[in-house]
Design an enzyme around this catalytic site. Structure first.
Site, PDB file in Angstrom:
ATOM      1  N   THR A 118       0.827  -1.153   0.136  1.00 32.26           N
ATOM      2  CA  THR A 118       0.202  -0.116  -0.045  1.00 32.26           C
ATOM      3  C   THR A 118       0.906   1.260  -0.009  1.00 32.26           C
ATOM      4  O   THR A 118       2.047   1.223   0.561  1.00 32.26           O
ATOM      5  CB  THR A 118      -0.827  -0.066   1.256  1.00 32.26           C
ATOM      6  OG1 THR A 118      -1.526   1.263   1.353  1.00 32.26           O
ATOM      7  CG2 THR A 118      -0.165  -0.139   2.481  1.00 32.26           C
ATOM      8  N   TYR A 142      -1.787  -0.025  10.372  1.00 36.95           N
ATOM      9  CA  TYR A 142      -2.184  -0.393   9.265  1.00 36.95           C
ATOM     10  C   TYR A 142      -0.670  -0.446   8.230  1.00 36.95           C
ATOM     11  O   TYR A 142      -0.429  -1.337   7.732  1.00 36.95           O
ATOM     12  CB  TYR A 142      -3.008   0.150   8.274  1.00 36.95           C
ATOM     13  CG  TYR A 142      -3.303  -0.249   7.012  1.00 36.95           C
ATOM     14  CD1 TYR A 142      -3.787  -1.662   6.483  1.00 36.95           C
ATOM     15  CD2 TYR A 142      -3.090   0.835   5.727  1.00 36.95           C
ATOM     16  CE1 TYR A 142      -3.880  -1.819   5.240  1.00 36.95           C
ATOM     17  CE2 TYR A 142      -3.231   0.118   4.635  1.00 36.95           C
ATOM     18  CZ  TYR A 142      -3.603  -0.924   4.271  1.00 36.95           C
ATOM     19  OH  TYR A 142      -3.819  -1.344   2.855  1.00 36.95           O
TER      20      TYR A 142
HETATM   21  N1  UFG Z   1     -12.891  10.849   1.905  1.00 35.16           N
HETATM   22  C1  UFG Z   1     -13.960  11.730   2.372  1.00 35.16           C
HETATM   23  N2  UFG Z   1     -15.226  11.421   2.674  1.00 35.16           N
HETATM   24  C2  UFG Z   1     -15.396   9.937   3.003  1.00 35.16           C
HETATM   25  C3  UFG Z   1     -14.465   9.193   2.653  1.00 35.16           C
HETATM   26  C4  UFG Z   1     -13.152   9.317   2.243  1.00 35.16           C
HETATM   27  O1  UFG Z   1     -13.648  13.323   2.201  1.00 35.16           O
HETATM   28  O2  UFG Z   1     -16.512   9.692   3.300  1.00 35.16           O
HETATM   29  C5  UFG Z   1     -11.675  11.631   1.566  1.00 35.16           C
HETATM   30  C6  UFG Z   1     -10.710  11.031   2.443  1.00 35.16           C
HETATM   31  O3  UFG Z   1     -10.374  12.083   3.402  1.00 35.16           O
HETATM   32  C7  UFG Z   1      -9.578  10.978   1.429  1.00 35.16           C
HETATM   33  C8  UFG Z   1     -10.128  10.593   0.113  1.00 35.16           C
HETATM   34  O4  UFG Z   1     -11.443  10.852   0.325  1.00 35.16           O
HETATM   35  O5  UFG Z   1      -8.790  12.081   1.149  1.00 35.16           O
HETATM   36  C9  UFG Z   1      -9.920   9.155  -0.065  1.00 35.16           C
HETATM   37  O6  UFG Z   1     -10.361   8.288   1.062  1.00 35.16           O
HETATM   38  P1  UFG Z   1     -10.523   6.842   0.982  1.00 35.16           P
HETATM   39  O7  UFG Z   1     -10.869   6.282   2.302  1.00 35.16           O
HETATM   40  O8  UFG Z   1     -11.221   6.172  -0.076  1.00 35.16           O
HETATM   41  O9  UFG Z   1      -8.932   6.190   0.499  1.00 35.16           O
HETATM   42  P2  UFG Z   1      -7.594   6.614   1.398  1.00 35.16           P
HETATM   43  O10 UFG Z   1      -6.850   7.404   0.626  1.00 35.16           O
HETATM   44  O11 UFG Z   1      -7.800   6.918   2.889  1.00 35.16           O
HETATM   45  O12 UFG Z   1      -6.903   4.982   1.662  1.00 35.16           O
HETATM   46  C10 UFG Z   1      -6.484   4.385   0.721  1.00 35.16           C
HETATM   47  C11 UFG Z   1      -6.788   2.909   1.021  1.00 35.16           C
HETATM   48  C12 UFG Z   1      -6.105   2.497   2.193  1.00 35.16           C
HETATM   49  C13 UFG Z   1      -4.452   3.011   1.985  1.00 35.16           C
HETATM   50  C14 UFG Z   1      -4.495   4.333   1.420  1.00 35.16           C
HETATM   51  C15 UFG Z   1      -3.079   4.396   0.895  1.00 35.16           C
HETATM   52  O13 UFG Z   1      -8.136   2.386   1.205  1.00 35.16           O
HETATM   53  O14 UFG Z   1      -6.088   0.936   2.573  1.00 35.16           O
HETATM   54  O15 UFG Z   1      -5.255   4.585   0.277  1.00 35.16           O
HETATM   55  O16 UFG Z   1      -2.927   5.725   1.434  1.00 35.16           O
HETATM   56  F1  UFG Z   1      -3.980   2.575   3.268  1.00 35.16           F
END
Ligand code: UFG
Length: 327
Positions: A118, A142
């Site tokens: 990741t 994680y």
């Molecule tokens: N976001 C929102 N509202 C929501 C959900 C997400 O604004 O309800 C934003 C988050 O703050 C982030 C973006 O959308 O800025 C993407 O969020 P995700 O939860 O879809 O994905 P992440 O980037 O947090 O996480 C993903 C994977 C993880 C991994 C990570 C690597 O899901 O498993 O990328 O950095 F660790």
């Protein structure tokens, strides 16, 4: 040589797309999954062994029966927030159980492994786009669990000759272009499926986690990569491993980032549905921008993402979600 690939976590989101892709490309895929978050129907009829890879007896019986040419490992817990409040769950499953799997492989003489890693291993980016040389400084359990396994794999290669390819996904998204498979986490925490559920009427609104980041529109930027393009990278890495290549690590993304607002606009455009937005607080541990430099994967694997634009990624996911469209 056996053409059977053991796909651990093959009933989950990325694993199930991988199983379908392997079979389409002439491999026999056998799935092992404990169904804690995967779905039995997602394996589309591939052989499924239900069990826990942290159970050495299960792993021993599985490898003895399947005799795979290689193992692909998708069976990790993935929620950053949960990993902070319950690190034991993450270290037990993502690290300890993975070691049990690897030791079973050693005992059975299986020495080819593809590991789902990741972007979270890099922590807060010191620069973007992030290449493989970027410092590894995970900021949550994680990310640390994945980085521990990557380091374990280096040691296992040196000592036991286990050849592993670690693929560091940025934001996996999209769905099977044929619409047979999609993304279905419980609870869902990922941005694109959540917005699509608002568009279909299954959720009242999407909350934007922070609009005061140092980005053009104030919301976080991520590199969304189509799940089938991820599967293609695994297939290319697998073929190289089977041909005798050594261990390697690659970052997988499209190299272009989209803000949360841009993703919401894209969903509105593709679905033609209204999406209610609520502004919320920042979510702990979110870096402002995560974008991959995936040149190494392109050069070494010959990887060429096919569905690189966000419209296509969202379009494929919407095709699955719109079945839930409320009248
Ligand atoms: N976001 C929102 N509202 C929501 C959900 C997400 O604004 O309800 C934003 C988050 O703050 C982030 C973006 O959308 O800025 C993407 O969020 P995700 O939860 O879809 O994905 P992440 O980037 O947090 O996480 C993903 C994977 C993880 C991994 C990570 C690597 O899901 O498993 O990328 O950095 F660790």
């Amino acid at each position: 040589m056996s053409d059977t690939i053991l796909v651990v976590g093959g009933a989950g989101y990325i694993g199930s797309h991988m199983v379908k892709y392997l079979r389409r490309h002439g491999f026999a895929a056998v799935v092992a999954d404990d169904l804690s978050s995967g779905h039995r129907e997602a394996v589309l009829g591939a052989p499924l062994h239900v069990g826990d890879i942290g159970d050495a007896g299960f792993v021993d019986a599985l490898l003895g029966e399947v005799k795979p040419a290689a193992v692909m490992h998708f069976a990790s817990f993935i929620q950053v927030g949960e990993s902070v409040t319950d690190p034991a769950k993450y270290y037990r499953n993502n690290v300890t159980a993975t070691q049990t799997l690897l030791d079973g492989m050693r005992a059975h003489g299986v020495n080819k492994f593809i590991f789902s890693s990741t972007a979270a291993i890099f922590g807060d980016p010191q620069y973007v786009p992030i290449d493989e040389a970027h410092p590894k400084a995970p900021i949550n359990p994680y990310g640390r669990s994945k980085w521990f396994v990557e380091q374990m794999l280096e040691d296992y290669d040196r000592a036991y000759g286990l050849k592993a390819v670690c693929l560091r996904y940025f934001n996996a998204a999209g769905a099977d272009p044929e619409g047979e498979l999609g993304e279905s986490h419980e609870p869902e925490t990922h941005l694109i499926p959540l917005i699509l559920q608002v568009a279909s009427g299954r959720r009242p609104h999407i909350t934007v986690f922070g609009e005061d980041y140092a980005t053009a529109d104030g919301t976080c930027i991520r590199d969304y990569i189509h799940v089938e393009d991820l599967a293609e990278a695994h297939l290319l890495a697998l073929r190289q491993l089977l041909a005798g290549a050594g261990s390697a690590r690659y970052n997988l993304g499209n190299g272009s980032g989209y803000s949360v607002r841009e993703v919401i606009e894209t969903v509105r455009k593709i679905s033609g549905q209204p999406v209610t937005v609520v502004m919320g607080e920042r979510r702990a541990g979110d870096p402002p921008a995560l974008v991959a430099d995936a040149r190494a994967a392109r050069e070494a694997l010959g990887w060429q993402p096919r569905y690189a634009d966000l419209d296509t990624i969202v379009g494929h996911a919407w095709a699955v979600e719109k079945r839930h469209l409320q009248p």
